[in-house]
Scaffold this motif. Sequence first.
Motif, PDB file in Angstrom:
ATOM      1  N   ARG A   6       0.833  -1.199   0.000  1.00 26.39           N
ATOM      2  CA  ARG A   6       0.000   0.000   0.000  1.00 26.39           C
ATOM      3  C   ARG A   6       0.859   1.237   0.000  1.00 26.39           C
ATOM      4  N   ALA A   8       0.408   5.026   1.403  1.00 32.68           N
ATOM      5  CA  ALA A   8      -0.493   5.633   2.386  1.00 32.68           C
ATOM      6  C   ALA A   8      -0.175   7.106   2.617  1.00 32.68           C
ATOM      7  N   PRO A   9      -0.414   7.943   1.630  1.00 31.43           N
ATOM      8  CA  PRO A   9      -0.088   9.359   1.822  1.00 31.43           C
ATOM      9  C   PRO A   9      -1.092  10.071   2.730  1.00 31.43           C
ATOM     10  N   SER A  10      -0.598  11.041   3.468  1.00 38.41           N
ATOM     11  CA  SER A  10      -1.478  11.926   4.223  1.00 38.41           C
ATOM     12  C   SER A  10      -1.778  13.103   3.296  1.00 38.41           C
ATOM     13  N   ARG A  40      -4.108   4.042   0.225  1.00 39.36           N
ATOM     14  CA  ARG A  40      -4.807   4.347   1.478  1.00 39.36           C
ATOM     15  C   ARG A  40      -4.596   5.823   1.783  1.00 39.36           C
ATOM     16  N   ASP A  42      -4.464   8.546   4.236  1.00 42.54           N
ATOM     17  CA  ASP A  42      -4.326   8.688   5.693  1.00 42.54           C
ATOM     18  C   ASP A  42      -4.821  10.064   6.132  1.00 42.54           C
ATOM     19  N   TYR A 185      -1.359   8.383  14.107  1.00 45.73           N
ATOM     20  CA  TYR A 185      -1.108   7.528  12.945  1.00 45.73           C
ATOM     21  C   TYR A 185      -0.888   6.034  13.263  1.00 45.73           C
ATOM     22  N   SER A 189      -3.064   2.660  11.335  1.00 48.02           N
ATOM     23  CA  SER A 189      -2.273   2.089  10.247  1.00 48.02           C
ATOM     24  C   SER A 189      -2.167   0.566  10.401  1.00 48.02           C
ATOM     25  N   ARG A 203       8.517   1.467   3.321  1.00 46.28           N
ATOM     26  CA  ARG A 203       8.410   2.907   3.569  1.00 46.28           C
ATOM     27  C   ARG A 203       9.764   3.462   3.970  1.00 46.28           C
ATOM     28  N   HIS A 207      10.417   5.749   9.547  1.00 52.86           N
ATOM     29  CA  HIS A 207       9.366   4.990  10.229  1.00 52.86           C
ATOM     30  C   HIS A 207       9.891   3.800  11.024  1.00 52.86           C
TER      31      HIS A 207
END
Length: 441
Positions: A6, A8-10, A40, A42, A185, A189, A203, A207
């Motif tokens: 996935r 998963a950008p904000s 996704r 976020d 977050y 997640s 990622r 992280h």
Amino acid sequence: MTVATRFAPSPTGTLHVGNVRTALHNWLLAKQHGGRFLLRIDDTDQERSREEHVASIKADLKWLGLHWDGEERQSARFDLYEAEFQKLVAAGRVYRCYETAQELDLKRKVLLGRGLPPIYDRAALALSEADHAARAAAGETAHWRFLLDRVRAIEWNDGIRGPQHFDPAKMSDPVVRRADGSWLYLLPSVIDDIAMGITDVLRGEDHVSNTASQVQMFEALGAASPRFAHEALLTGTEGKLSKRLGSLGVAALREEGIEPEALIGLLARLGTSDPVDPALDAPALAAQFNLAHFGRAPARFDEAELHRVNAAVVHRLPFARVRHLLPEAMGETAWEAIRPNLDHIGEAADWWRVVTGPITAPTLSDEDRAYLAHAATALAQTGADWPALTAALKEATGRKGKALFLPLRQALTGMDHGPDMAALLPLIGREAALERLTAAA
Ligand code: GLU
């Protein structure tokens, strides 16, 4: 289990080069295994998330050809988070805390002052139900921390970084929910990665410490962890994440004439031991994608290199891919003649104007003008056939090399450099070529 990754950008901003790289690598990893690449959004931070950013993120992904096989939005999943959270409450894996930011800051300073790591002291864990009731009665609301299991080490074999080892005794129990009930977050997640069947989380290495906490969250929710891989961050040529790079958006690159194939070709290989190859399209890059080829050192993104890759990509683009971007009358032969001279597709129109005219006749010496008068006569015989024309002129005038070719190019195009004349002359055509040679003579 089929691979599912996935991105998963904000949606708090538009995509920049670093996000694109993460999206691309997840896409490549999924496609390599015939798996699914999921998007996704976020957007738990409803204050900072913007619909226009969601739209631009999707438009950029589409422009890049990174199509997604499914899509979720965190803001539509609060019921799921609540249900899973209640499981953690029941299991005693989350607990209520009341410390203010200032209090926590003070605690940290005290610990640091004593030369100790600034780990949350779990003071709130000692509160009784009566204490909680008293705080509630006083109008206080709690934020929630995830209770780390401090007995066992946290370990995973990272797809890029290799074996990872974290001592949970040296970690603070992470805050997972704010006093106003909103989510941070970390936990959503994990809940989503489980619900979406994500097998691989790829990622940035920023992280890594989140992953250490999240490994325990997967476990607490009764799920197996996905495979994790953390890639070194992108830096600018000056060796750190420059402002320019952080804000270098896809839209800006597109305006500069960067093609998606170039961005993909460069970002697929940046930070790996594999050379950038403008001949490889996304499926070919997916077939050759290998996490083991990623290094631990920061990957340097060089805009000048992107422009070089772009030119190499443009030189290979087939007519069908660019037709809609070219002047109406420009056909396949013209495209193939002109493309080796382009840095950007947009420049094709400039060269096409050289073909169609009018051009400015160059100022030449008397000698060259006499030569061009001669050339006009020769061309009337040979037609718009460059090898035949130049062979005839060589024979007749004894000129060779630059003296033979340059005045012709100047007269025929008004320029002293450009596409191969053998390809260009037939496009200009016999009549226009005669006029240009005569005008220059
Ligand atoms: N929204 C998070 C971010 O943009 C996602 C991180 C992740 O891939 O888990 O940093």
